[in-house]
Design an enzyme around this catalytic site. Structure first.
Site, short mmCIF file in Angstrom:
data_model
loop_
_atom_site.label_atom_id
_atom_site.label_comp_id
_atom_site.label_asym_id
_atom_site.label_seq_id
_atom_site.Cartn_x
_atom_site.Cartn_y
_atom_site.Cartn_z
N ARG A 46 0.86 -1.18 0.00
CA ARG A 46 0.00 0.00 0.00
C ARG A 46 0.90 1.23 0.00
O ARG A 46 2.11 1.13 0.07
CB ARG A 46 -1.03 -0.01 1.15
CG ARG A 46 -0.71 -0.74 2.41
CD ARG A 46 0.21 -0.07 3.38
NE ARG A 46 -0.02 1.34 3.48
CZ ARG A 46 0.93 2.22 3.69
NH1 ARG A 46 2.20 1.83 3.84
NH2 ARG A 46 0.67 3.50 3.76
N GLY A 47 0.24 2.40 -0.09
CA GLY A 47 1.01 3.63 -0.28
C GLY A 47 1.08 3.90 -1.78
O GLY A 47 1.43 2.99 -2.55
N ALA A 48 0.73 5.13 -2.18
CA ALA A 48 0.56 5.41 -3.62
C ALA A 48 1.75 4.99 -4.49
O ALA A 48 1.57 4.28 -5.49
CB ALA A 48 0.23 6.89 -3.79
N GLN A 204 -2.43 2.34 10.00
CA GLN A 204 -1.12 2.39 9.32
C GLN A 204 -0.10 3.19 10.11
O GLN A 204 1.10 2.94 10.01
CB GLN A 204 -1.27 3.03 7.92
CG GLN A 204 -1.98 2.17 6.91
CD GLN A 204 -3.46 2.54 6.82
OE1 GLN A 204 -4.07 2.89 7.82
NE2 GLN A 204 -4.02 2.44 5.64
N ASP A 245 -2.24 10.88 -2.14
CA ASP A 245 -2.61 9.88 -3.15
C ASP A 245 -2.95 10.51 -4.49
O ASP A 245 -2.89 9.84 -5.53
CB ASP A 245 -3.79 9.04 -2.65
CG ASP A 245 -3.30 8.10 -1.56
OD1 ASP A 245 -3.20 8.55 -0.39
OD2 ASP A 245 -2.97 6.96 -1.88
N ASN A 255 -5.78 12.36 0.57
CA ASN A 255 -4.89 11.51 1.37
C ASN A 255 -5.77 10.73 2.35
O ASN A 255 -6.99 10.87 2.38
CB ASN A 255 -3.83 12.35 2.10
CG ASN A 255 -2.73 11.49 2.69
OD1 ASN A 255 -2.19 10.61 2.02
ND2 ASN A 255 -2.40 11.69 3.95
N LYS A 256 -5.13 9.89 3.13
CA LYS A 256 -5.84 9.00 4.07
C LYS A 256 -6.89 9.77 4.87
O LYS A 256 -6.64 10.89 5.33
CB LYS A 256 -4.80 8.37 5.00
CG LYS A 256 -5.33 7.41 6.02
CD LYS A 256 -6.18 6.30 5.44
CE LYS A 256 -5.50 5.54 4.32
NZ LYS A 256 -6.42 4.61 3.61
O1 MRU Z 1 -4.60 3.20 2.13
P1 MRU Z 1 -3.12 3.40 2.10
O2 MRU Z 1 -2.41 2.85 3.28
O3 MRU Z 1 -2.53 2.97 0.78
O4 MRU Z 1 -2.97 4.98 2.17
C1 MRU Z 1 -1.70 5.55 2.13
C2 MRU Z 1 -1.73 7.02 2.23
O5 MRU Z 1 -2.75 7.64 2.39
C3 MRU Z 1 -0.41 7.70 2.03
O6 MRU Z 1 -0.36 8.89 2.75
C4 MRU Z 1 -0.23 8.01 0.54
O7 MRU Z 1 -0.50 6.90 -0.26
C5 MRU Z 1 1.15 8.50 0.26
S1 MRU Z 1 2.34 7.22 0.39
C6 MRU Z 1 3.87 7.90 0.11
#
Ligand code: MRU
Length: 363
Positions: A46-48, A204, A245, A255-256
């Site tokens: 996970r993470g963009a 997370q 994201d 973002n989250k």
């Molecule tokens: O749902 P996730 O854990 O993939 O969400 C991640 C985030 O919201 C991060 O802040 C975002 O993807 C940036 S990662 C460098």
């Protein structure tokens, strides 16, 4: 090995199963399109930026099994639909598709593998630059903070940052985005401390950000999601720094879920609110935040909490009454007006139409 996705001695694509962290470091071998699709949907990765990297490898693996036009199209569509909010996924898939589409099927797998490898290498380089650029900005805050403290024999007070979710090393191929400047300052010996939002419902922050900060020896404190406003009001947060994201053309950021509330609290308390992201997270085709698709995830993420019992065994416990309906939007939108700056590998830009254009046009 600090990369989160790599090729092992047998030529297989390997990554870390993030659903096992922080309790176990379990590696995952990605052999097929299905493996990559599952890993993204189930958030083993996970993470963009990391989702983008795994998507690119997923397309390459699909072409290993079947390099036809039909396979390219269906693999692209399947992976693109796996998580809708982070634009890095579609961006990486489009890069691989553009590299192979006009080529003979026999050449496609090798070219796709090459492109996936480049995407990973570029992510590492981008994030290192974000670390440098972000550290320049934060160093000034740290110096101001140090000048205000000290003299009592305890040394300078640390720079206190607050982050939400995980935009660290394991959300990317390496270094992270929001945490890249933190690692950089820490390596330089600047005292830095991070308030880590737990980040319900998947935690997370509590599970992943805390784990990787501890691994690198960075001072941090995990807080309940709702504690940040009070800490800002008490002057215990010098800046908020989060990942992203998707950035819309007007500078709104997705973002989250929960990020928006931190931005509101930051604005009310005069705390700078920085969004760190590679330029690949900017989506000029999305005019404003309201047009960004918000992923709705399973109710179980809200109704249950995963963890370990006293004997070390994994457990998932229900915390919501069976009869209660649940909603689980995974992201939210922070309007551009609440964002102090976008920290990218190309520099620091205003979150605005002009700032986004400048970031896209810069080298
Ligand atoms: O749902 P996730 O854990 O993939 O969400 C991640 C985030 O919201 C991060 O802040 C975002 O993807 C940036 S990662 C460098």
């Amino acid at each position: 090995m600090s990369r989160t996705i790599w090729i092992d001695e047998e030529g297989e694509v390997r990554t870390i199963d993030q659903t096992a962290l922080p309790f176990e470091r379990r590696e995952l071998v990605l052999r097929t399109l299905e493996d990559c699709d599952r890993a993204i949907r189930d958030m083993q990765v996970r993470g963009a930026p990391l989702i983008g990297a795994v998507g690119a490898w997923g397309l390459a693996l699909a072409l290993r099994d079947d390099a036809s036009d039909a396979s390219l199209k269906s693999a692209f569509e399947r992976l693109a639909a796996s998580r809708p909010t982070a634009v890095n996924l579609r961006w990486a898939l489009e890069r691989v598709r553009a590299r192979v589409a006009a080529q003979a099927p026999a050449r496609r797998e090798a070219l796709a593998r090459d492109e996936a490898g480049r995407i990973c290498d570029e992510d590492v380089a981008c994030n290192a630059r974000i670390g440098e650029r972000g550290a320049e900005l934060l160093r000034a805050l740290a110096q101001r903070r140090a000048a205000r403290s000290g003299g009592d024999g305890t040394g300078p007070a640390p720079l206190n940052l607050l982050t939400h979710c995980n935009a660290g090393r394991i959300a990317t191929v390496d270094h992270g985005t929001a945490l890249a400047p933190v690692y950089r300052l820490h390596a330089e010996g600047v005292p830095v401390h991070v308030w880590v939002d737990e980040t319900r419902p998947r935690n997370q922050g509590a599970a992943l950000t805390a784990w990787e900060l501890a691994e690198r020896g960075v001072a941090h404190t995990v807080i309940a999601d709702n504690a940040g406003g009070l800490l800002m009001m008490q002057g215990r947060v010098d800046a908020v720094i989060v990942g992203c994201d998707r950035v819309a053309a007007n500078g709104d950021v997705a973002n989250k879920v929960g990020t928006y509330l931190k931005a509101l609290a930051a604005r009310d308390n005069g705390v700078p609110f920085y969004v760190a992201c590679p330029v690949s997270t900017i989506d000029s085709g999305t005019p404003e935040g309201a047009s960004i698709p918000i992923e709705e995830r399973a109710a179980r993420e809200v109704t249950h909490v995963d963890g370990v019992l006293g004997d070390g065994s994994r457990a998932s416990v229900r915390i919501v009454p069976e009869a209660s309906p649940v909603a689980n939007p995974a992201f939210d939108i922070t309007p551009a007006r609440l964002v102090s700056a976008l920290l990218t590998e190309r520099g620091v830009f205003e979150a605005s139409v002009a700032g986004v254009r400048a970031a896209l046009g810069a080298q």
